[in-house]
Design an enzyme around this catalytic site. Structure first.
Site: not given
Length: 301
Positions: A87, A151, A155, A184
């Site tokens: 994570n 980013y 990913k 989130v």
């Protein structure tokens, strides 16, 4: 306090309170799994230690730290690990034309190389348990998330790596799940210190860039605990045949968080629809208007 006999174990990276990792710790703990919570500074995990979780120091960008953590976990669990959740992550919001490569390398060290290092180091414990790896990716891996090229690339690397890792570990009974995470509630975008260079070609629309810094926290943002509940529920489901996994078992790809459903659906219609939507949602169409006005003014002089 270590795991009880027969109790499943999960190691989660990046568990500082306020983020996804912290919420996952609480949810796995509530489901009866022994949680091994990690952070660079384990002192911030004292609340979780009080609940009975194991807390360890871990810097996923440091090989010695990873080795020490591996040895501690192996001793704690008797050489097995049921679930590894990668994570720990770092946001990176800058136009592609304004990047600093040293900054980019730091992002890849955490978001990509840290994931690879953890999977390689803990593979023996996961094989012993015929366990599960969960790599927290992002919708950014497949969307043109403007001002997030670095980013997105990090990913995207995680999703490609995970897909191949899944096949390589299949003979050993280890499963790999990729969490395609939408918006989130988290602390990942709470640091808004990034600024545009004075000579940036995007200074014309500086306000759009500044709004983009916290986009994930203000657009269909899902509560952290709700995201954690969905991920943990899927992680603890039993195995199903490949064709049924997405609905009834532990899926290879978990789509969760704000926009996840819409982005998944959009992938069936071609990339043009995401290009069209993100271009306007972020506000780059306004830059077009600014540039046209600049050209008009030039012609008038």
């Amino acid at each position: 306090m270590g795991p009880q006999p027969g109790q499943k174990t999960v190691l989660i990276t990046g568990c500082t309170p306020g983020g996804i990792g912290h919420a996952l710790c609480l949810e796995f703990h509530a489901k009866g799994v022994h949680v091994i919570a990690t952070a660079r500074n384990p002192a911030v995990l004292s609340e979780m230690a009080d609940l009975g979780m194991t807390t360890l120091a871990l810097d996923v960008t440091n090989s010695e730290s990873i080795k020490t953590c591996h040895d501690q976990v192996s001793q704690l669990t008797g050489g097995k690990l049921d679930i590894l959740v990668n994570n720990a992550g770092r946001t990176h919001t800058h136009p592609a034309t304004d990047i600093d490569l040293d900054d980019v390398r730091e992002t890849f060290e955490t978001n990509v190389f840290g994931v690879m290092a953890m999977c390689a180091s803990f593979s023996d414990l996961l094989i012993s348990a015929k366990g599960l790896i969960i790599n927290i990716a992002s919708l950014a891996a497949i969307t043109p998330y403007a001002f997030g090229s670095v980013y997105c690339a990090s990913k995207g690397a995680v999703t490609s790596y995970s897909r191949t890792l899944r096949l390589e570990l299949k003979p050993f009974g280890v499963r790999v799940m990729v969490a395609m995470t939408g918006t989130v509630r988290s602390q990942i975008a709470s640091k808004t210190h990034r600024t545009l260079p004075e000579n940036s070609i995007y200074q014309r629309v500086k306000e759009i860039f500044e709004k983009r810094l916290t986009f994930s926290q203000n657009n269909a943002t899902v509560k952290t605990e709700d995201y954690a509940k969905k991920l943990v529920a899927k992680a603890l489901q039993g195995e199903s045949p490949l064709i049924l996994r997405a609905w009834f078992g532990r899926p290879d790809w978990l789509w969760a968080g704000g926009w996840a459903g819409k982005v998944w659906l959009a992938t069936w219609f071609g990339e043009w629809i995401l290009d069209f939507a993100l271009y306007r949602l972020i506000g780059l169409n306004k830059l077009e208007m600014v540039l046209r006005e600049e050209e008009r003014q030039k012609k008038l002089k």
